[in-house]
Design a protein around this motif. Structure first.
Motif, PDB file in Angstrom:
ATOM      1  N   SER A  21       0.870  -1.008   0.063  1.00 33.04           N
ATOM      2  CA  SER A  21       0.072  -0.178   0.115  1.00 33.04           C
ATOM      3  C   SER A  21       1.054   1.180   0.373  1.00 33.04           C
ATOM      4  O   SER A  21       0.447   2.304  -0.449  1.00 33.04           O
ATOM      5  CB  SER A  21      -1.525   0.086   1.360  1.00 33.04           C
ATOM      6  OG  SER A  21      -0.629  -0.468   2.870  1.00 33.04           O
ATOM      7  N   LEU A  22       2.249   0.975   0.914  1.00 32.13           N
ATOM      8  CA  LEU A  22       2.959   2.193   0.519  1.00 32.13           C
ATOM      9  C   LEU A  22       3.830   2.623  -1.082  1.00 32.13           C
ATOM     10  O   LEU A  22       3.782   2.926  -1.344  1.00 32.13           O
ATOM     11  CB  LEU A  22       4.323   2.297   1.607  1.00 32.13           C
ATOM     12  CG  LEU A  22       3.972   2.679   3.461  1.00 32.13           C
ATOM     13  CD1 LEU A  22       5.049   1.927   3.986  1.00 32.13           C
ATOM     14  CD2 LEU A  22       3.527   3.923   3.341  1.00 32.13           C
ATOM     15  N   GLY A  23       4.455   1.144  -1.581  1.00 33.27           N
ATOM     16  CA  GLY A  23       4.657   1.329  -3.161  1.00 33.27           C
ATOM     17  C   GLY A  23       3.572   2.300  -3.786  1.00 33.27           C
ATOM     18  O   GLY A  23       4.138   2.984  -4.654  1.00 33.27           O
ATOM     19  N   LEU A  24       2.173   1.394  -3.784  1.00 34.48           N
ATOM     20  CA  LEU A  24       1.094   2.375  -4.143  1.00 34.48           C
ATOM     21  C   LEU A  24       0.275   4.390  -3.882  1.00 34.48           C
ATOM     22  O   LEU A  24       0.844   4.642  -5.605  1.00 34.48           O
ATOM     23  CB  LEU A  24      -0.233   1.706  -3.722  1.00 34.48           C
ATOM     24  CG  LEU A  24      -1.673   1.814  -5.458  1.00 34.48           C
ATOM     25  CD1 LEU A  24      -2.582   1.146  -5.041  1.00 34.48           C
ATOM     26  CD2 LEU A  24      -2.080   3.167  -4.016  1.00 34.48           C
ATOM     27  N   SER A  25       0.850   3.939  -2.946  1.00 39.11           N
ATOM     28  CA  SER A  25       1.146   5.290  -2.403  1.00 39.11           C
ATOM     29  C   SER A  25       1.683   6.230  -3.205  1.00 39.11           C
ATOM     30  O   SER A  25       1.752   7.732  -3.609  1.00 39.11           O
ATOM     31  CB  SER A  25       0.847   5.542  -0.984  1.00 39.11           C
ATOM     32  OG  SER A  25      -0.436   4.924  -0.025  1.00 39.11           O
TER      33      SER A  25
END
Length: 172
Positions: A21-25
């Motif tokens: 989810s951090l990568g997508l963010s």
């Protein structure tokens, strides 16, 4: 369909749900999108908390204590989670963010810090263009059914079984 926001779930016992989810963010911010990242059941200091200082259009808030929940949650755990849920509704309904992450919300549901119907009602209020990501182990079937995309992280092997603690910048 490019302007439609979907509901994504990252669950399972393997490592990588928050990381994904951090990568997508990061990808979203780099594309000029505005991101809100809310962490349920977390109040500890993690390296990613510095992201809000570095990344434009990235906001991060925590809705938890300075400890992991083992066994029965405390009254304070429940109060923090309920405040987080209220804040989540404010953020989601504001229409201000393109991507909204509710990190570890599935764990909050697992520990019954609030009810699954509360989260489903929250998702009903999602603006059409907003992408929502829900992370955490033990995703309830109702959440899985509501989602448009579900990824299960499955642990095959992990060095923590050999006694390797969480490392700054890798796991924390």
């Amino acid at each position: 369909m490019e302007n439609k926001g979907y509901i994504q779930v990252y669950t399972g016992n393997g490592k990588g749900k928050t990381t994904a989810s951090l990568g997508l963010s990061l990808r979203a911010v780099c594309a000029g999108k505005k991101v809100f990242f809310g962490q349920f059941t977390k109040g500890m200091k993690y390296s990613e908390l510095k992201a809000a200082e570095i990344l434009p259009n990235f906001t991060m808030e925590q809705f938890g204590g300075d400890h992991f929940i083992f066994g029965t949650p405390t009254k304070a755990d429940k109060e923090q989670a309920m405040k987080g849920l209220k804040r989540a509704e404010e953020v989601l309904t504001s229409g201000e963010y393109d991507v909204v992450v509710f990190d570890e919300i599935n764990i909050a549901l697992f520990y019954e810090l609030f009810d699954v119907k509360d989260v489903l009602e929250l998702l009903d209020k999602k603006p059409e263009k907003t992408e929502v990501i829900l992370t955490g182990r033990y995703a309830k079937q109702e959440i899985i059914d509501r989602a448009d995309l579900v990824t299960e992280m499955k642990e095959i092997k992990h060095y923590y079984t050999q006694g390797v603690p969480a490392r700054v910048g890798i796991e924390s």
